[in-house]
Design an enzyme around this catalytic site. Structure first.
Site, PDB file in Angstrom:
ATOM      1  N   LYS A   1       0.842  -1.205   0.000  1.00 61.07           N
ATOM      2  CA  LYS A   1       0.000   0.000   0.000  1.00 61.07           C
ATOM      3  C   LYS A   1       0.874   1.251   0.000  1.00 61.07           C
ATOM      4  O   LYS A   1       0.625   2.191  -0.773  1.00 61.07           O
ATOM      5  CB  LYS A   1      -0.939  -0.016   1.225  1.00 61.07           C
ATOM      6  CG  LYS A   1      -2.020  -1.100   1.133  1.00 61.07           C
ATOM      7  CD  LYS A   1      -2.813  -1.289   2.432  1.00 61.07           C
ATOM      8  CE  LYS A   1      -3.825  -2.435   2.268  1.00 61.07           C
ATOM      9  NZ  LYS A   1      -4.618  -2.703   3.470  1.00 61.07           N
TER      10      LYS A   1
ATOM     11  N   GLN B   1      -4.646  -1.567   9.658  1.00 62.94           N
ATOM     12  CA  GLN B   1      -4.518  -2.861   8.986  1.00 62.94           C
ATOM     13  C   GLN B   1      -5.076  -3.967   9.870  1.00 62.94           C
ATOM     14  O   GLN B   1      -4.782  -4.044  11.071  1.00 62.94           O
ATOM     15  CB  GLN B   1      -3.030  -3.124   8.658  1.00 62.94           C
ATOM     16  CG  GLN B   1      -2.788  -4.393   7.861  1.00 62.94           C
ATOM     17  CD  GLN B   1      -3.389  -4.355   6.456  1.00 62.94           C
ATOM     18  OE1 GLN B   1      -3.569  -3.298   5.861  1.00 62.94           O
ATOM     19  NE2 GLN B   1      -3.721  -5.520   5.924  1.00 62.94           N
TER      20      GLN B   1
ATOM     21  N   ASP C   1     -10.997   2.812   4.186  1.00 62.03           N
ATOM     22  CA  ASP C   1     -11.345   1.396   4.084  1.00 62.03           C
ATOM     23  C   ASP C   1     -12.853   1.204   3.903  1.00 62.03           C
ATOM     24  O   ASP C   1     -13.302   0.124   3.527  1.00 62.03           O
ATOM     25  CB  ASP C   1     -10.944   0.668   5.383  1.00 62.03           C
ATOM     26  CG  ASP C   1      -9.699  -0.196   5.223  1.00 62.03           C
ATOM     27  OD1 ASP C   1      -9.466  -0.684   4.107  1.00 62.03           O
ATOM     28  OD2 ASP C   1      -8.986  -0.367   6.224  1.00 62.03           O
TER      29      ASP C   1
HETATM   30  N1  GUN Z   1      -6.811  -6.928   5.988  1.00 56.17           N
HETATM   31  C1  GUN Z   1      -7.211  -7.658   4.935  1.00 56.17           C
HETATM   32  N2  GUN Z   1      -7.888  -6.894   4.050  1.00 56.17           N
HETATM   33  C2  GUN Z   1      -7.916  -5.643   4.569  1.00 56.17           C
HETATM   34  C3  GUN Z   1      -8.470  -4.416   4.120  1.00 56.17           C
HETATM   35  O1  GUN Z   1      -9.081  -4.313   3.062  1.00 56.17           O
HETATM   36  N3  GUN Z   1      -8.275  -3.353   4.942  1.00 56.17           N
HETATM   37  C4  GUN Z   1      -7.609  -3.456   6.120  1.00 56.17           C
HETATM   38  N4  GUN Z   1      -7.485  -2.358   6.851  1.00 56.17           N
HETATM   39  N5  GUN Z   1      -7.088  -4.579   6.566  1.00 56.17           N
HETATM   40  C5  GUN Z   1      -7.240  -5.675   5.781  1.00 56.17           C
END
Ligand code: GUN
Length: 302
Positions: A54, A100, A123
């Site tokens: 990311k 996350q 998100d």
């Molecule tokens: N862990 C797995 N997928 C995601 C996501 O789309 N966002 C976040 N914040 N954590 C994740």
């Protein structure tokens, strides 16, 4: 029949290219780049690797990304306080804040996610954003669900009137994707079945799918017998399994790719399918958050 490949890496590359130009325009007008802050708790290798992807992608398009690392022994209260502090930084505003997942078991994940202000929730997990999506007037759409819809749109796969079967009812993927595919308009208007661990006779349901999405986190659980010939198969799973000669194992999806590809009409690979689009949609949401904060973009219309 051998399925055509839904190449998420290539599509994400072209989305990043457009975003790079939009981010440069934003920075030119506003005098700063959009900024994303990612909170990473603990030492899980998979989470660290996703967060790096990311941050690297943000850098490629000109978004400032900071990763705030917190030890696994933190508390819910400390995390909530940290998020409030990040949100109140005035000199370097965080347009987007992402925590996350998964968080360690002793943390109240809902309390932590609710602490992210809804207008910075890139998100799309905040109840306000989930509610807006459910009412058909989305603001931040959860990135993986948005990525799957974008993948179908880019491949010009018709969704209207089709039967989409989703395996997995998570708040992150299955539920928002069900809403998106059932919503009115391009990439929507599908008839949606949302399957889960208590669904009876799963293969009988999945065999009805014109579009089958696997989002359960169970390695290679979708077999050829579960797929209608010619169906579109989208694999959201990212699972690491043991592999001879590979000390770190290898990544596989929720779909048995080798067995399903000869049956399906379209299939997304793992890696290189939905994963890169999840990241691209996060960048898109971060730019949207920055624009909405500064009033330079009207909220999306339905
Ligand atoms: N862990 C797995 N997928 C995601 C996501 O789309 N966002 C976040 N914040 N954590 C994740």
């Amino acid at each position: 029949m051998t399925a055509s490949i839904l190449d998420g890496r290539k599509l994400a590359g072209s989305i990043e290219e457009s975003l790079r130009a939009e981010v440069a325009t934003f920075a030119g007008v506003v005098g700063r780049a959009p900024r994303l802050v990612v909170v990473l708790v603990g030492e899980m290798a998979a989470s660290a690797s996703y967060v790096k992807s990311k941050a690297d992608a943000a850098a490629r398009v000109g978004i400032d990304a900071d990763v705030v690392r917190v030890t696994a022994g933190t508390t819910t209260q400390a995390l909530v306080k940290l998020i409030h502090e990040i949100a109140s930084e005035a000199d370097r505003p965080a347009d987007g804040i992402l925590v996350q997942l998964p968080l360690p078991n002793h943390i109240d994940t809902t309390a932590v996610l609710d602490a992210v202000p809804a207008d910075r929730d890139v998100d799309g997990f905040h109840p306000e954003n989930a509610g807006l999506l459910s009412q058909g007037r989305p603001r931040f759409i959860p990135c993986t669900a948005a990525g799957v819809q974008r993948m179908l749109l880019a491949a010009e796969i018709e969704t209207a009137g089709k039967h989409a079967v989703i395996i997995g009812r998570s708040d992150i993927v299955g539920k928002p994707l069900a809403l998106l595919l059932a919503s009115r308009g391009p990439g929507g208007d599908a008839t949606v079945t949302l399957c889960h661990s208590r669904s009876a006779n799963l293969p009988a349901l999945t065999r009805q799918a014109d579009i089958l999405v696997a989002a359960v986190g169970r390695p290679q659980m979708v077999t050829a017998e579960m797929v209608k010939p010619g169906a579109v198969v989208v694999d959201v799973g990212i699972n690491r399994i043991a592999s001879e000669g590979k000390p770190g194992g290898r990544l596989v999806g929720d779909v048995d790719f080798a067995a399903v590809a000869p049956v399906a009409g379209w299939i997304s690979p793992v890696p290189g399918g939905v994963g890169p689009l999840t990241v691209a949609m996060l960048l898109s949401n971060t730019l949207l958050a920055a624009e909405l904060r500064l009033g330079s973009r009207a909220p999306r219309q339905t």
